[in-house]
Design an enzyme around this catalytic site. Structure first.
Site, PDB file in Angstrom:
ATOM      1  N   THR A   1      -6.151   6.588   7.138  1.00  0.00           N
ATOM      2  CA  THR A   1      -6.217   5.681   6.658  1.00  0.00           C
ATOM      3  C   THR A   1      -7.758   5.224   5.973  1.00  0.00           C
ATOM      4  OG1 THR A   1      -5.263   3.395   6.101  1.00  0.00           O
ATOM      5  CG2 THR A   1      -5.086   3.627   8.283  1.00  0.00           C
ATOM      6  N   GLY A   2      -7.287   4.506   5.236  1.00  0.00           N
ATOM      7  CA  GLY A   2      -8.761   4.693   4.798  1.00  0.00           C
ATOM      8  C   GLY A   2      -9.661   4.507   3.390  1.00  0.00           C
TER       9      GLY A   2
ATOM     10  N   ARG B   1      -6.112   9.149 -10.226  1.00  0.00           N
ATOM     11  CA  ARG B   1      -6.643   9.260  -8.784  1.00  0.00           C
ATOM     12  C   ARG B   1      -6.018   9.570  -8.307  1.00  0.00           C
ATOM     13  NH1 ARG B   1      -6.660   7.181  -3.598  1.00  0.00           N
ATOM     14  NH2 ARG B   1      -8.929   6.983  -2.828  1.00  0.00           N
TER      15      ARG B   1
ATOM     16  N   SER C   1       0.749  -1.381  -0.266  1.00  0.00           N
ATOM     17  CA  SER C   1      -0.006  -0.206   0.185  1.00  0.00           C
ATOM     18  C   SER C   1       1.069   1.170  -0.095  1.00  0.00           C
ATOM     19  CB  SER C   1      -1.038  -0.003   1.531  1.00  0.00           C
ATOM     20  OG  SER C   1      -1.861  -1.176   1.369  1.00  0.00           O
TER      21      SER C   1
ATOM     22  N   THR D   1       1.090   6.997   0.399  1.00  0.00           N
ATOM     23  CA  THR D   1       0.453   5.463   0.125  1.00  0.00           C
ATOM     24  C   THR D   1       0.743   5.368  -1.495  1.00  0.00           C
ATOM     25  OG1 THR D   1      -1.652   5.078   0.096  1.00  0.00           O
ATOM     26  CG2 THR D   1      -1.345   7.221  -0.370  1.00  0.00           C
TER      27      THR D   1
ATOM     28  N   THR E   1      -1.614   2.272   4.118  1.00  0.00           N
ATOM     29  CA  THR E   1      -1.288   4.170   4.022  1.00  0.00           C
ATOM     30  C   THR E   1      -0.183   3.791   5.765  1.00  0.00           C
ATOM     31  OG1 THR E   1      -2.802   4.682   2.910  1.00  0.00           O
ATOM     32  CG2 THR E   1      -1.558   6.170   3.899  1.00  0.00           C
TER      33      THR E   1
HETATM   34  N1  ASP Z   1      -6.635   6.683   2.337  1.00  0.00           N
HETATM   35  C1  ASP Z   1      -5.964   5.966   1.609  1.00  0.00           C
HETATM   36  C2  ASP Z   1      -6.276   6.772   0.062  1.00  0.00           C
HETATM   37  O1  ASP Z   1      -7.330   6.737  -0.066  1.00  0.00           O
HETATM   38  C3  ASP Z   1      -5.668   4.544   1.038  1.00  0.00           C
HETATM   39  C4  ASP Z   1      -6.098   3.452   2.413  1.00  0.00           C
HETATM   40  O2  ASP Z   1      -5.231   4.407   3.266  1.00  0.00           O
HETATM   41  O3  ASP Z   1      -6.480   2.476   2.524  1.00  0.00           O
HETATM   42  O4  ASP Z   1      -5.702   6.914  -0.959  1.00  0.00           O
END
Ligand code: ASP
Length: 331
Positions: free
Chosen positions: A238-239, A215, A85, A205, A187
């Site tokens: 994160t997320g 994106r 990630s 990330t 991330t």
């Molecule tokens: N927050 C990150 C994103 O949306 C991805 C992640 O943390 O899993 O790019």
């Protein structure tokens, strides 16, 4: 109608039971950590990032600057091909390109960021150079790449064989579906307070796996993926970035701490903001916040159970579970 009842009415969260609503309302007490004292401290999203907090601690323990510590910490997963990630080894977008996002912020409120950067292993260090050497906050895409090359960062192929295979497998169905907590190495958001109470944060990330080409998520956006204010504290997350972008989650966490909330309560408020606005999306998607304040108190909260974080404080580098709203489904 009370806020609680309103929330229940608006919520269509299939997985939530009455019990979970109890958790929702009691969560502040349930998860409030027994605070240990002491600076320096460093906190990072996800348990496997104890290696990152250790790298940061090496600097903090010698009296070093929080900014150097968070950069050193973020560089660890960036260079790890097993971390799918972040940086090298990160899963590509749906066209097979590894595109990277990162941001950094120092104790003076200065910030640097790169987005949609390709072929550079350490976007966090490029973000720092944007902050320190340019009049701008953010460089993106080709411009960010050219700047990185001018600064001496080598051009590298970041797509590992494992990540390429995962992409080939994904193409069989080409279905974009973020999976909660499965990629444990996620991330990295990292925040530190050093011995002189200086606060800094970083976030880096490869973004959501198999995203659309171009994106950009929350991670390089100051106030979304990460935010610090030296008078108050800092937060990272994160997320699913889209939900954080729409709510400026880490800015909210820091502002809540400024208004007197504990770091735990502040992270919980940010999660509940997301949940109240996008209840349907929250059934499937995870967002987790971490925070520390100027005294070195910490907090962490997520939509779903299973989010954890690494923290190095008082010579101990440990993994902790975050508070949550929705418990893990039992099989
Ligand atoms: N927050 C990150 C994103 O949306 C991805 C992640 O943390 O899993 O790019």
């Amino acid at each position: 109608m009370s806020t609680r009842r309103k929330f229940i009415k608006h919520s269509v969260l299939g997985g939530i039971t009455l019990n979970s609503f109890e958790i929702l309302n009691k969560s502040a007490q349930l998860f409030e950590p027994q605070h240990r004292k002491g600076l320096p401290v460093v906190i990072a999203t996800w348990g496997p990032n104890t290696k990152a907090t250790a790298a940061a601690w090496d600097i903090l323990a010698k009296g070093g600057r929080a900014l150097d510590a968070v950069e050193a910490g973020a560089r660890v997963p960036e260079a790890d091909p097993k971390d799918t990630s972040v940086g090298y080894g990160g899963f590509p977008d749906r066209d097979g390109h590894v595109t990277l996002d990162a941001c950094i912020m120092d104790e003076f409120g200065m910030a640097g960021s790169v987005s949609f950067l390709q072929n550079i292993m350490h976007p966090i260090s490029v973000a720092r150079k944007v902050m320190e050497l340019t009049p701008h906050v953010m460089l993106s895409g080709e411009g960010a790449y050219r700047f990185a090359r001018e600064q001496g960062f080598p051009h590298e192929n970041l797509l590992t064989e494992e990540a390429r295979q995962a992409w080939e497998n994904w193409k069989l169905k080409s279905e974009y579906k973020p999976v909660i907590n499965v990629e444990r190495h996620d991330t990295i958001g990292i925040v530190a307070v050093d011995q002189l109470s200086r606060i800094a944060g970083a976030c880096t990330t490869s973004g959501a796996a198999f995203k659309m080409h171009g994106r950009v998520g929350d991670s390089p956006i100051i106030g979304a993926g990460m935010f610090v204010d030296n008078e108050v504290g800092g937060a990272a997350c994160t997320g699913l970035g889209e939900m954080v972008l729409r709510t400026l989650g880490t800015f909210l966490v820091v502002e809540e701490m400024r208004r007197g909330a504990s770091p735990q309560k502040a992270t919980e408020i940010a999660v509940k903001r997301i949940l109240s606005k996008y209840p349907k999306q929250c059934e499937e998607a995870q967002v987790g916040f971490i925070a520390i304040d100027k005294k070195g108190r910490h907090g962490a909260f997520a939509i779903h159970q299973g989010f954890n974080f690494a923290m190095y404080q008082n010579n101990e580098n440990k993994v902790y579970e975050a508070g949550f709203i929705i418990p893990q489904k039992k099989n």
